[in-house]
Write an enzyme that holds these catalytic residues in place. Structure first.
Site, short mmCIF file in Angstrom:
data_model
loop_
_atom_site.label_atom_id
_atom_site.label_comp_id
_atom_site.label_asym_id
_atom_site.label_seq_id
_atom_site.Cartn_x
_atom_site.Cartn_y
_atom_site.Cartn_z
N LYS A 72 37.28 52.00 43.04
CA LYS A 72 37.02 53.02 42.02
C LYS A 72 35.52 53.29 41.99
O LYS A 72 34.72 52.37 41.72
CB LYS A 72 37.51 52.46 40.69
O1 G3P Z 1 40.27 53.72 32.53
C1 G3P Z 1 39.38 54.27 31.61
C2 G3P Z 1 39.81 53.96 30.23
O2 G3P Z 1 40.02 52.59 30.10
C3 G3P Z 1 38.87 54.42 29.18
O3 G3P Z 1 39.59 54.48 28.00
O4 G3P Z 1 39.91 54.73 25.59
O5 G3P Z 1 37.84 53.57 26.49
O6 G3P Z 1 38.11 56.02 26.70
P1 G3P Z 1 38.82 54.72 26.62
#
Ligand code: G3P
Length: 215
Positions: A83
């Protein structure tokens, strides 16, 4: 639509592998830090139980460092996806890793123009962040819908792997837009399964049956 789990927690992954609902996994440094293990140990444990793509993100942000870490992680399994951040070093790394037949995703994508560039760089997956676009006052699933339309216009092979998903409605809107994959935390996939009317329906059926059998 495929469903990946956005976690490095083995018991969460195992629960959904056992349910047949885990097509792959995404991790990031924040997610891995929560597990308190080094990256190779955490990822090795995941690839033992997940046969689909397992995304792991190098900590380095310079090209040399990214390629070095990518080489180490790629050895952990055939299903490893490296990634990469949506920066010039990440785009360059995507081209280099493609030549080495290592799968890549480009993450931290917040606009259709970034997604167009990620595809041109040769990434296997593009990872737009839905919830964080919403946090910024815009419309995350609409942004991903535009990416899907652009990719369809040009028959682009890069798969859309939507992340930063906070609610079942996000998943439904992404499915309507025809995205390939959603990566969801456990609380979102749990919420996709559960419905209060389902629980109430089971309770009522059992109450009615028990009343009949007591007659
Ligand atoms: O994979 C990316 C994700 O984990 C981010 O999620 O909710 O932290 O924006 P969030």
């Amino acid at each position: 639509m495929q469903i990946y789990l956005d976690t490095a927690n083995i018991s969460e992954i195992k629960e959904y592998v056992d349910l047949g609902l885990c097509d792959g996994v995404t991790t990031n440094p924040s997610i891995l830090a929560k597990e308190g293990k080094d990256i190779p140990s955490a990822i090795s444990a995941i690839v033992k139980i997940v046969s689909g793509p397992v995304n792991v993100e190098p900590i380095a942000t310079d090209l040399e460092g990214i390629i070095k870490e990518a080489g180490e992680y790629a050895k952990l399994g055939k299903n490893i996806v490296i990634k990469l951040p949506m920066i010039k070093a990440g785009l360059k790394a995507a081209g280099i890793l493609k030549k080495k037949k290592i799968m890549t995703s480009i993450t931290l994508v917040f606009s259709p123009s970034q997604a167009l560039i990620a595809a041109k760089a040769g990434a296997d997956f593009v990872i737009p962040f839905v919830g964080r676009v919403d946090d910024g006052g815009a419309y995350g699933t609409e942004m991903v819908g535009q990416i899907a339309e652009i990719y369809r216009n040009y028959a682009i092979a890069t798969k859309i792997l939507a992340a930063s998903i906070r609610t079942p409605i996000h998943v439904v809107e992404l499915a309507l837009a025809g995205v390939d994959i959603v990566s969801v935390p456990k609380k979102v996939i749990d919420a996709m399964i559960q419905h209060p009317f389902t629980d109430a329906g089971i309770k009522k059926f059992l109450e009615d049956w028990n009343k009949k059998t007591q007659k």
